[in-house]
Structures are given as structure tokens and as C-alpha cells.
Design a protein around this motif. Structure first.
Motif, PDB file in Angstrom:
ATOM      1  N   VAL A  77       0.834  -1.203   0.000  1.00  0.00           N
ATOM      2  CA  VAL A  77       0.000   0.000   0.000  1.00  0.00           C
ATOM      3  C   VAL A  77       0.870   1.254   0.000  1.00  0.00           C
ATOM      4  O   VAL A  77       1.786   1.384   0.811  1.00  0.00           O
ATOM      5  N   LYS A  78       0.564   2.163  -0.892  1.00  0.00           N
ATOM      6  CA  LYS A  78       1.297   3.428  -0.985  1.00  0.00           C
ATOM      7  C   LYS A  78       0.411   4.627  -0.622  1.00  0.00           C
ATOM      8  O   LYS A  78       0.888   5.603  -0.062  1.00  0.00           O
ATOM      9  N   ASP A  79      -0.862   4.577  -0.959  1.00  0.00           N
ATOM     10  CA  ASP A  79      -1.786   5.677  -0.710  1.00  0.00           C
ATOM     11  C   ASP A  79      -2.054   5.815   0.795  1.00  0.00           C
ATOM     12  O   ASP A  79      -2.363   4.837   1.464  1.00  0.00           O
ATOM     13  N   GLU A  80      -1.938   7.023   1.317  1.00  0.00           N
ATOM     14  CA  GLU A  80      -2.098   7.255   2.756  1.00  0.00           C
ATOM     15  C   GLU A  80      -3.501   6.909   3.259  1.00  0.00           C
ATOM     16  O   GLU A  80      -3.645   6.388   4.364  1.00  0.00           O
ATOM     17  N   SER A  81      -4.521   7.180   2.475  1.00  0.00           N
ATOM     18  CA  SER A  81      -5.881   6.836   2.894  1.00  0.00           C
ATOM     19  C   SER A  81      -6.043   5.327   3.005  1.00  0.00           C
ATOM     20  O   SER A  81      -6.660   4.819   3.946  1.00  0.00           O
ATOM     21  N   VAL A  82      -5.488   4.609   2.050  1.00  0.00           N
ATOM     22  CA  VAL A  82      -5.576   3.149   2.066  1.00  0.00           C
ATOM     23  C   VAL A  82      -4.749   2.591   3.224  1.00  0.00           C
ATOM     24  O   VAL A  82      -5.162   1.641   3.891  1.00  0.00           O
ATOM     25  N   LYS A  83      -3.584   3.190   3.498  1.00  0.00           N
ATOM     26  CA  LYS A  83      -2.773   2.753   4.647  1.00  0.00           C
ATOM     27  C   LYS A  83      -3.565   2.881   5.942  1.00  0.00           C
ATOM     28  O   LYS A  83      -3.571   1.981   6.778  1.00  0.00           O
ATOM     29  N   ARG A  84      -4.215   4.020   6.109  1.00  0.00           N
ATOM     30  CA  ARG A  84      -4.993   4.248   7.325  1.00  0.00           C
ATOM     31  C   ARG A  84      -6.087   3.200   7.464  1.00  0.00           C
ATOM     32  O   ARG A  84      -6.277   2.616   8.534  1.00  0.00           O
ATOM     33  N   LEU A  85      -6.782   2.931   6.377  1.00  0.00           N
ATOM     34  CA  LEU A  85      -7.893   1.985   6.439  1.00  0.00           C
ATOM     35  C   LEU A  85      -7.423   0.540   6.601  1.00  0.00           C
ATOM     36  O   LEU A  85      -8.020  -0.229   7.355  1.00  0.00           O
ATOM     37  N   THR A  86      -6.346   0.172   5.931  1.00  0.00           N
ATOM     38  CA  THR A  86      -5.860  -1.205   6.085  1.00  0.00           C
ATOM     39  C   THR A  86      -5.268  -1.410   7.477  1.00  0.00           C
ATOM     40  O   THR A  86      -5.418  -2.488   8.056  1.00  0.00           O
ATOM     41  N   SER A  87      -4.641  -0.374   8.030  1.00  0.00           N
ATOM     42  CA  SER A  87      -4.140  -0.505   9.405  1.00  0.00           C
ATOM     43  C   SER A  87      -5.305  -0.609  10.386  1.00  0.00           C
ATOM     44  O   SER A  87      -5.237  -1.349  11.365  1.00  0.00           O
ATOM     45  N   LYS A  88      -6.374   0.098  10.100  1.00  0.00           N
ATOM     46  CA  LYS A  88      -7.583   0.026  10.937  1.00  0.00           C
ATOM     47  C   LYS A  88      -8.204  -1.374  10.865  1.00  0.00           C
ATOM     48  O   LYS A  88      -8.613  -1.937  11.882  1.00  0.00           O
ATOM     49  N   MET A  89      -8.242  -1.959   9.676  1.00  0.00           N
ATOM     50  CA  MET A  89      -8.773  -3.319   9.530  1.00  0.00           C
ATOM     51  C   MET A  89      -7.850  -4.335  10.199  1.00  0.00           C
ATOM     52  O   MET A  89      -8.313  -5.352  10.721  1.00  0.00           O
ATOM     53  N   THR A  90      -6.564  -4.051  10.204  1.00  0.00           N
ATOM     54  CA  THR A  90      -5.616  -4.939  10.884  1.00  0.00           C
ATOM     55  C   THR A  90      -5.878  -4.946  12.384  1.00  0.00           C
ATOM     56  O   THR A  90      -5.762  -5.987  13.035  1.00  0.00           O
ATOM     57  N   ILE A  91      -6.261  -3.812  12.937  1.00  0.00           N
ATOM     58  CA  ILE A  91      -6.652  -3.772  14.350  1.00  0.00           C
ATOM     59  C   ILE A  91      -7.812  -4.729  14.592  1.00  0.00           C
ATOM     60  O   ILE A  91      -7.813  -5.483  15.570  1.00  0.00           O
ATOM     61  N   VAL A  92      -8.787  -4.711  13.710  1.00  0.00           N
ATOM     62  CA  VAL A  92      -9.936  -5.610  13.848  1.00  0.00           C
ATOM     63  C   VAL A  92      -9.473  -7.064  13.853  1.00  0.00           C
ATOM     64  O   VAL A  92      -9.933  -7.867  14.679  1.00  0.00           O
ATOM     65  N   LEU A  93      -8.553  -7.401  12.956  1.00  0.00           N
ATOM     66  CA  LEU A  93      -8.053  -8.773  12.916  1.00  0.00           C
ATOM     67  C   LEU A  93      -7.358  -9.145  14.223  1.00  0.00           C
ATOM     68  O   LEU A  93      -7.575 -10.225  14.772  1.00  0.00           O
ATOM     69  N   VAL A  94      -6.527  -8.255  14.722  1.00  0.00           N
ATOM     70  CA  VAL A  94      -5.762  -8.534  15.932  1.00  0.00           C
ATOM     71  C   VAL A  94      -6.679  -8.599  17.160  1.00  0.00           C
ATOM     72  O   VAL A  94      -6.471  -9.418  18.056  1.00  0.00           O
ATOM     73  N   GLU A  95      -7.695  -7.768  17.190  1.00  0.00           N
ATOM     74  CA  GLU A  95      -8.574  -7.727  18.357  1.00  0.00           C
ATOM     75  C   GLU A  95      -9.699  -8.761  18.313  1.00  0.00           C
ATOM     76  O   GLU A  95     -10.027  -9.352  19.324  1.00  0.00           O
ATOM     77  N   LYS A  96     -10.283  -8.943  17.146  1.00  0.00           N
ATOM     78  CA  LYS A  96     -11.496  -9.757  17.081  1.00  0.00           C
ATOM     79  C   LYS A  96     -11.330 -11.099  16.377  1.00  0.00           C
ATOM     80  O   LYS A  96     -12.182 -11.966  16.503  1.00  0.00           O
ATOM     81  N   ARG A  97     -10.252 -11.270  15.620  1.00  0.00           N
ATOM     82  CA  ARG A  97     -10.068 -12.511  14.871  1.00  0.00           C
ATOM     83  C   ARG A  97      -8.686 -13.094  15.131  1.00  0.00           C
ATOM     84  O   ARG A  97      -8.124 -13.790  14.291  1.00  0.00           O
ATOM     85  N   GLN A  98      -8.140 -12.835  16.286  1.00  0.00           N
ATOM     86  CA  GLN A  98      -6.782 -13.263  16.610  1.00  0.00           C
ATOM     87  C   GLN A  98      -6.614 -14.773  16.516  1.00  0.00           C
ATOM     88  O   GLN A  98      -5.528 -15.257  16.219  1.00  0.00           O
ATOM     89  N   SER A  99      -7.672 -15.520  16.730  1.00  0.00           N
ATOM     90  CA  SER A  99      -7.577 -16.976  16.648  1.00  0.00           C
ATOM     91  C   SER A  99      -7.159 -17.444  15.252  1.00  0.00           C
ATOM     92  O   SER A  99      -6.665 -18.551  15.092  1.00  0.00           O
ATOM     93  N   LEU A 100      -7.333 -16.602  14.257  1.00  0.00           N
ATOM     94  CA  LEU A 100      -6.948 -16.937  12.878  1.00  0.00           C
ATOM     95  C   LEU A 100      -5.475 -16.634  12.597  1.00  0.00           C
ATOM     96  O   LEU A 100      -4.961 -17.002  11.544  1.00  0.00           O
ATOM     97  N   LEU A 101      -4.823 -15.934  13.515  1.00  0.00           N
ATOM     98  CA  LEU A 101      -3.458 -15.488  13.280  1.00  0.00           C
ATOM     99  C   LEU A 101      -2.465 -16.450  13.920  1.00  0.00           C
ATOM    100  O   LEU A 101      -2.520 -16.699  15.116  1.00  0.00           O
TER     101      LEU A 101
END
Length: 177
Positions: A77-101
Motif C-alpha cells: 500500500v502506498k496511498d495514505e488513505s488506504v494505509k490508514r484503512l488497512t491498518s484500521k482493519m488490521t486492528i480488527v483482525l488482531v482484536e477480534k479474529r486473533q484466533s486466525l493469526l
């Protein structure tokens, strides 16, 4: 069809709701939105990431079948808006779907957080990276301590918003000692 829908849309809430309603009839929506999100050449990558984030925030399970592909593409990811959103979705993965990681994916996330914190990135993405590091610090205390040292070095030169989040991270990491 999905590309045309995104190309005609905009970032307003009404437009996004309309897009999401129309996408509900399509197959493989999440996979296609991920493809557009990480395609740096696509003119709809920002709107695709916004719609994907809207869907994931509503239902974190939607990324379950795509977790590895999503995480391994974060560095593209290079676009700053996309970085912000993908990092935000990564939080969701780490907090709510950690069992998949697994440990490999968690380390890939930590590596990406380090990149977000050491490159020219907006404060929202940096704050998201620090949030993720706080969530993973107990599993990776040595990496968290190294990242905390980097944050301390850069602390004074950063914005108040960065410093606020950094204080929380530094406090959490110092408690690991």
C-alpha cells in the motif's frame, strides 16, 4: 460490475451505503474489494478500501477466508488513505479474529507496524500501528521493547496526537519488563 460501481461512487456515506447494498447481490465481493484495495494502479483502490473497511467494521468475519492474503499485502500500500484503512482493519483482525493469526502472520503484522512507524506515514496510521503493537506486545515482548525504543527516540519531534498514543504504548511495554 464491481469496478463500474466503485468508479461511479464517491466517499459520501450515502454513496457507500448504496454501493454496499448493490454489492450484496454479488459473489466474491470481499475478494474483489481486497484485490482493488491492494492494486496501487487501480483508480478505485481508495473507495474499495473504504467500502471494505465499512463491511469489515460491521462484520469482522468477512476477512476470515482472506486473512493471510490481506496481511501479506499490507506492505504494497502506498496511498495514505488506504494505509490508514488497512491498518484500521488490521486492528480488527488482531482484536477480534486473533484466533486466525499464527505466529508468522503476527510477526508480519509487527514488521508492517514497524514500517508504518519508520516511514513517512500519517499520524492515524502510526497510531493504529501503536495500537496493534500494544495488543501483540505480550506475545512479542522483545520486538515491542525495540519498537518502544525507536518511538522514544522520535517522540519529541512528533505531533501531540502521536505522543498521546506513544505514551500509552511506552507505559504498556515498560510493564513487560
Amino acid at each position: 460490475m464491481i469496478f463500474e460501481l466503485l468508479a461511479k461512487g464517491n466517499t459520501s456515506l450515502a454513496s457507500r451505503r448504496d454501493i454496499i447494498q448493490q454489492l450484496s447481490k454479488e459473489n466474491e465481493v470481499i475478494s474483489i474489494l481486497i484485490d482493488f484495495t491492494f492494486d496501487t494502479q487501480s483508480k478505485v483502490n481508495v473507495l474499495a478500501s473504504i467500502v471494505l473497511d465499512d463491511l469489515v467494521q460491521e462484520n469482522p468475519l468477512l476477512l476470515d477466508d482472506h486473512v493471510e492474503r490481506f496481511i501479506l499485502q499490507l506492505s504494497s500500500v502506498k496511498d495514505e488513505s488506504v494505509k490508514r484503512l488497512t491498518s484500521k482493519m488490521t486492528i480488527v483482525l488482531v482484536e477480534k479474529r486473533q484466533s486466525l493469526l499464527n505466529a508468522t502472520l503476527e510477526e508480519a503484522i509487527l514488521d508492517q507496524c514497524l514500517i508504518w512507524l519508520t516511514s513517512e506515514t500519517k499520524v492515524a496510521t502510526e497510531a493504529n500501528a501503536m495500537h496493534i503493537i500494544m495488543r501483540l506486545a505480550a506475545k512479542f515482548p522483545e520486538q515491542a521493547k525495540l519498537i518502544a525504543e525507536l518511538i522514544e527516540v522520535r517522540f519529541a519531534a512528533k505531533t501531540p496526537a502521536y505522543q498521546s498514543k506513544a505514551r500509552k504504548l511506552l507505559k504498556k511495554v515498560s510493564a513487560l519488563k
